[in-house]
Design an enzyme around this catalytic site. Sequence first.
Site, PDB file in Angstrom:
ATOM      1  N   CYS A  46       0.932  -1.161  -0.028  1.00 11.21           N
ATOM      2  CA  CYS A  46      -0.090   0.050   0.129  1.00 11.21           C
ATOM      3  C   CYS A  46       0.974   1.389  -0.001  1.00 11.21           C
ATOM      4  CB  CYS A  46      -1.069  -0.081   1.087  1.00 11.21           C
ATOM      5  SG  CYS A  46      -2.371   1.156   1.010  1.00 11.21           S
ATOM      6  N   LYS A  67     -12.179  -4.877   2.485  1.00  9.93           N
ATOM      7  CA  LYS A  67     -11.631  -3.882   3.394  1.00  9.93           C
ATOM      8  C   LYS A  67     -12.633  -2.860   3.604  1.00  9.93           C
ATOM      9  CE  LYS A  67      -7.611  -1.248   4.602  1.00  9.93           C
ATOM     10  NZ  LYS A  67      -6.031  -0.871   4.111  1.00  9.93           N
ATOM     11  N   ARG A  84      -3.055   3.915  12.579  1.00 14.29           N
ATOM     12  CA  ARG A  84      -2.729   5.052  11.784  1.00 14.29           C
ATOM     13  C   ARG A  84      -1.603   5.787  12.588  1.00 14.29           C
ATOM     14  NH1 ARG A  84      -8.281   6.342   8.609  1.00 14.29           N
ATOM     15  NH2 ARG A  84      -8.420   4.454   7.512  1.00 14.29           N
ATOM     16  N   ARG A  86     -11.026   7.781   3.732  1.00 17.92           N
ATOM     17  CA  ARG A  86     -10.836   6.675   2.730  1.00 17.92           C
ATOM     18  C   ARG A  86     -12.218   5.897   2.215  1.00 17.92           C
ATOM     19  NH1 ARG A  86      -5.559   6.658   3.971  1.00 17.92           N
ATOM     20  NH2 ARG A  86      -4.490   5.700   5.781  1.00 17.92           N
ATOM     21  N   GLU A 137     -16.364  -8.198  -4.282  1.00 18.29           N
ATOM     22  CA  GLU A 137     -15.011  -7.753  -4.263  1.00 18.29           C
ATOM     23  C   GLU A 137     -14.138  -8.981  -4.240  1.00 18.29           C
ATOM     24  OE1 GLU A 137     -13.310  -5.161  -4.639  1.00 18.29           O
ATOM     25  OE2 GLU A 137     -14.320  -3.250  -4.140  1.00 18.29           O
ATOM     26  N   LYS A 146     -11.788  -7.490   6.489  1.00 17.05           N
ATOM     27  CA  LYS A 146     -11.078  -6.690   7.384  1.00 17.05           C
ATOM     28  C   LYS A 146     -11.916  -5.435   7.580  1.00 17.05           C
ATOM     29  CE  LYS A 146      -7.165  -3.530   7.826  1.00 17.05           C
ATOM     30  NZ  LYS A 146      -5.966  -2.993   7.160  1.00 17.05           N
ATOM     31  N   SER A 149      -6.308  -2.941  14.547  1.00 18.32           N
ATOM     32  CA  SER A 149      -5.783  -2.239  15.954  1.00 18.32           C
ATOM     33  C   SER A 149      -6.593  -1.923  16.865  1.00 18.32           C
ATOM     34  CB  SER A 149      -5.009  -1.188  15.253  1.00 18.32           C
ATOM     35  OG  SER A 149      -6.037  -0.244  14.243  1.00 18.32           O
ATOM     36  N   TYR A 161      -2.718  -8.530  16.432  1.00 19.75           N
ATOM     37  CA  TYR A 161      -1.603  -8.124  17.461  1.00 19.75           C
ATOM     38  C   TYR A 161      -1.702  -8.868  18.876  1.00 19.75           C
ATOM     39  CZ  TYR A 161      -2.154  -4.366  13.898  1.00 19.75           C
ATOM     40  OH  TYR A 161      -2.406  -3.670  12.801  1.00 19.75           O
TER      41      TYR A 161
HETATM   42  C1  PBG Z   1      -3.047   0.162   4.771  1.00 20.12           C
HETATM   43  C2  PBG Z   1      -3.589  -0.625   5.862  1.00 20.12           C
HETATM   44  C3  PBG Z   1      -4.368  -0.032   7.090  1.00 20.12           C
HETATM   45  C4  PBG Z   1      -4.330  -1.162   7.811  1.00 20.12           C
HETATM   46  C5  PBG Z   1      -3.669  -2.357   7.250  1.00 20.12           C
HETATM   47  N1  PBG Z   1      -3.202  -1.688   6.107  1.00 20.12           N
HETATM   48  C6  PBG Z   1      -4.722   1.227   7.481  1.00 20.12           C
HETATM   49  C7  PBG Z   1      -5.832   2.012   6.699  1.00 20.12           C
HETATM   50  O1  PBG Z   1      -6.321   1.586   5.707  1.00 20.12           O
HETATM   51  O2  PBG Z   1      -5.926   3.233   7.184  1.00 20.12           O
HETATM   52  C8  PBG Z   1      -5.126  -1.197   9.160  1.00 20.12           C
HETATM   53  C9  PBG Z   1      -4.584  -2.298  10.214  1.00 20.12           C
HETATM   54  C10 PBG Z   1      -5.321  -2.158  11.639  1.00 20.12           C
HETATM   55  O3  PBG Z   1      -6.142  -1.090  11.785  1.00 20.12           O
HETATM   56  O4  PBG Z   1      -4.755  -2.982  12.235  1.00 20.12           O
HETATM   57  N2  PBG Z   1      -3.727   0.628   3.842  1.00 20.12           N
END
Ligand code: PBG
Length: 331
Positions: free
Chosen positions: A125, A200, A210, A222, A238, A253, A279, A318
Amino acid sequence: MIEEQRFRLGERPRRLRRTEPLRRMTAETELFPSHLIAPLFVRHGKGVVEEVASMPGVSRYSPDTAGDQAARLAELGIRAVLLFGIPGRKDSVGTEAYSADGVVPRAIREIKESSPSTVVMADVCLCEYTDHGHCGVVVDGEVDNDRTLPLLARAAVRYASAGADVVAPSAMMDGQVRVIREALDGAGLDGTIVMGYSAKYASAFYGPFRSAAESAPSFGDRKGYQMNPANRREAMREIALDVREGADMVMVKPALAYLDVIYAARRRFDVPIVAYNVSGEYSMVKAAAANGWIDERSAVTEVLTSIRRAGADMIVTYHAEQAAGWLVEGR
Ligand code: PBG
């Protein structure tokens, strides 16, 4: 006083729950360390292990210490790590995402050296690498899909050439799996696995990540590329697209607020399904446990088991190291 009475009941489901061995024997869902994928944040430097404030228990590593950490995880039975890079320099087109001496290729090489059996996955990414924090190239205030695609393909080839077993595009650009598959094959890297972050969602639960990855968008959000949390059928579309484009594995996700999506995907598709326990889902549990409001070990076990029960083959989490420790101990 309670009077003793015996009833003739047809069924007594409680019989199978009486003792721990019986409960284990009749468990419908299993959770092993081998189901867990540990995310690792990597940054430049040497000997670095720095705690992430928004995610207690999670650290950022330099390539060398990332290698040590992967080896430690492997000893606990965790077979895979998923790498996220924090670059030395950010710019408008995310150059470090696809540069040869970027932090991720370095970390891949170190991990492969110190823990050869670890399956190395690399997130693909641009958001950690762009100064505006968006997942692609911005043109007239919008993320431009087709100008972003070749850059994602370049990053994927870089990581695969450095030794990554799996590349995982998470930018939510249309066609990203196809261009990455073609670029890999074109570079003779036909053995590299593509794990699509297919479904996602534009989620509030990415907040702590972030700050860990310094990737919050500097303007807007986003929602123009990540999915609307209201939609499940769209997730099937998707995933179907990614499978058609060549994804070997697909992802849903976040996980916890999307268990129905995982379940629906499991019923419909035969590729391995990965769920990302993100996260915010992690930090909520940590915060409640730190306040003494929930028991961390049982809450984490319940969360991870529920994601497996919904149908995920693997879980990016995590909690991986801690949970694997508990699982090994409780055997
Ligand atoms: C990158 C990405 C993100 C996460 C994984 N890959 C952040 C986003 O889309 O803002 C989030 C992972 C998490 O919150 O643990 N695009």
